[in-house]
Design an enzyme around this catalytic site. Structure first.
Site, short mmCIF file in Angstrom:
data_model
loop_
_atom_site.label_atom_id
_atom_site.label_comp_id
_atom_site.label_asym_id
_atom_site.label_seq_id
_atom_site.Cartn_x
_atom_site.Cartn_y
_atom_site.Cartn_z
N CYS A 1 0.81 -1.22 0.00
CA CYS A 1 0.00 0.00 0.00
C CYS A 1 0.84 1.27 0.00
O CYS A 1 0.32 2.36 -0.21
CB CYS A 1 -0.94 0.00 1.19
N HIS B 1 -3.82 6.61 3.46
CA HIS B 1 -4.14 5.37 2.74
C HIS B 1 -5.55 4.95 3.15
O HIS B 1 -5.90 4.95 4.33
CB HIS B 1 -3.13 4.28 3.11
N ASN C 1 -10.23 -0.77 -0.12
CA ASN C 1 -8.78 -0.64 -0.05
C ASN C 1 -8.18 -1.04 -1.41
O ASN C 1 -8.19 -2.22 -1.77
CB ASN C 1 -8.26 -1.56 1.07
#
Ligand code: ACO
Length: 329
Positions: free
Chosen positions: A116, A256, A286
Site C-alpha cells: 500500500c 491510505h 482498499n
C-alpha cells in the site's frame, strides 16, 4: 549544491466500471451484512475489474489522463515506475506493458513492490532520479487488481479490497511548489501478518496450493490494525517534522484508504480535524497502492485542493511498510 525541487505536475485515475456493494456479497455465498462492514471498516462499495480490466489497462488509462493534463507526450517520458502487488504477469514487469501501451519508447520501465506504500515509495524514488539528473520526467503508475488475489470465500478479507489505478507525472518544480518531505520505513519481521503464503518461487503454484488457497491474501486483521494505527501516526509525525510544519498547517490529509477507524486515529494523532481529511474508502475499499493517488486526483478534480495547497499523505501496508510525504501542490 542545492538539489532541485520536484513536484507532481499532474494526476490521473481510472477504476473499473463494475461496482460491488456490501449487499452483493450474499449472492456469492458470503455471510456478512452491510452494517458489519460499514461499522468495522467504513466501506460501502468497491470497484471490481471486469474481464477486460488488467493492471496494465487500468494503469495506462490513468497515465494517459495524467500525461494529457501535464501536457507530456509519450516520447518525453524518461522513466516509468509501476507500483503494484498484482502484476499482470510475474515476468516481465507490468511497467513495460504500460510502456508499450503508451508508446513511451524512450523510457526505462520497472515495477516496485511496497504494497500500500507503493505510491509514496515511488514518489520518493522519482524525486531522487530527477534530483540526480537520471531523469527529467517520471511517470509513476500505481495500479492494483486486488480482486485477483482476494480469497472470495474468506469474509474477513474479501469485503476489504477494491481495484483501480492512479498515476502521476513528476518533474522539476516551478514557483516554489513540490515535495517538501518524504519518509519511508519497513519491518520484514512482521511480513507474515499480511501476505500471500504461496505461489512465488519458494512454493510455486500447484494443485495443492490452489486447493489450500494459499496463493491468495492472508491477513491477521487485528494485528494489522494495531500496527497500522501506530505506524501511520509515526509516519505523519516524521513527514510534518521533515517539512518543519505541524498538523495545523496542513490543508488536506490524504491517508491510505484501508479503514475509516485507522484514518480517524491518524487524523486525531496529527491534530488534523476530519473536515481536512480526504475519505473515499466508502466508495473504493482498499485499493492498496492506488488508494492515495486515486484520492489525491479526486481531491484535485473536486477543487478540495489546488495549486499552493499543503497536503500530507500517509500510508501503511504489507511488509510491513509505512511512509509519508508533505507536498505543496
Ligand atoms: N462479516 C461479518 N462478520 C465477520 C466478517 C464479515 N465480513 N469478517 C469477520 N467477521 C467475524 C469473525 O468471524 C469474528 O467472529 P467470531 O467472533 O464469531 O469469531 C468476528 O467478526 C470478529 O472478527 P475480527 O477479525 O476479530 O474482527 P475485527 O473487529 O478485528 O475486524 C477487520 C476485522 C475489519 C479486518 C479489522 O481487523 C481491520 O480493519 N483490520 C485492519 C485491516 C486492514 O486495514 N488491512 C489493510 C491495511 S494494510 C493494507 O492496506 C495492505
Amino acid at each position: 549544491m542545492k538539489r532541485p525541487s520536484v513536484q507532481i505536475s499532474a494526476m490521473g485515475r481510472s477504476v473499473p466500471a463494475r461496482v460491488m456493494t456490501n449487499y452483493d456479497f450474499a449472492a456469492i455465498g458470503i455471510e456478512t451484512t452491510h452494517e458489519w462492514v460499514m461499522e468495522r471498516t467504513g466501506i460501502s462499495e468497491r470497484h471490481i475489474a471486469g474481464p477486460d480490466d488488467t493492471t496494465c489497462s487500468m494503469g495506462a488509462k490513468a497515465a494517459r489522463i495524467a500525461m494529457q493534463r501535464a501536457g507530456v507526450l509519450p516520447g518525453e517520458i524518461d522513466i516509468i515506475i509501476c507500483s503494484t502487488a498484482t502484476p499482470d504477469r510475474l515476468l516481465p514487469a507490468t511497467a513495460v506493458d504500460i510502456q508499450a501501451s503508451l508508446g513511451a519508447s524512450r523510457a526505462a520501465a520497472f515495477d516496485i513492490s511496497a504494497a500500500c506504500c507503493g505510491f509514496l515509495y515511488g514518489m520518493t524514488m522519482a524525486e531522487g532520479l530527477i534530483q540526480s539528473g537520471a531523469a527529467e520526467t517520471v511517470l509513476l503508475v500505481s495500479s492494483e487488481k486486488m480482486s485477483a488475489i482476494t480469497d472470495w470465500t474468506d469474509r474477513a478479507t474479501c469485503v476489504l479490497f477494491g481495484d483501480g489505478a492512479g498515476a502521476a507525472v513528476i518533474r522539476r518544480s516551478q514557483k516554489g511548489r513540490g515535495i517538501l518531505s518524504t519518509f519511508m520505513r519497513s519491518d520484514g519481521t512482521l511480513a507474515d501478518l499480511l501476505y500471500r503464503p504461496a505461489g512465488g518461487a519458494t512454493t510455486p503454484m500447484s494443485p495443492a496450493v490452489l486447493e489450500a488457497r494459499t496463493h491468495l491474501v492472508h491477513m491477521a486483521g487485528r494485528e494489522v490494525f494495531k500496527h497500522a494505527v501506530r505506524s501511520m501516526a509515526e509516519s505523519a509525525d516524521r513527514a510534518l517534522d521533515g517539512a518543519r510544519i505541524n498538523g495545523g498547517d496542513i490543508d488536506l490529509l490524504i491517508p491510505h484508504q484501508a479503514n475509516l477507524r485507522i484514518i480517524e486515529a491518524t487524523a486525531k494523532h496529527a491534530s488534523i480535524p476530519m473536515s481536512k481529511v480526504y475519505v473515499n474508502v466508502d466508495r473504493y475499499g482498499n485499493t492498496s497502492s492506488a488508494s492515495i493517488p486515486i484520492a489525491l486526483d479526486e481531491a484535485m478534480q473536486k477543487g478540495v485542493v489546488g495549486e499552493g495547497s499543503l497536503v500530507l499523505m500517509v500510508a501503511f501496508g504489507a511488509g510491513f511498510t509505512w511512509a509519508s510525504s508533505v507536498v505543496r501542490l
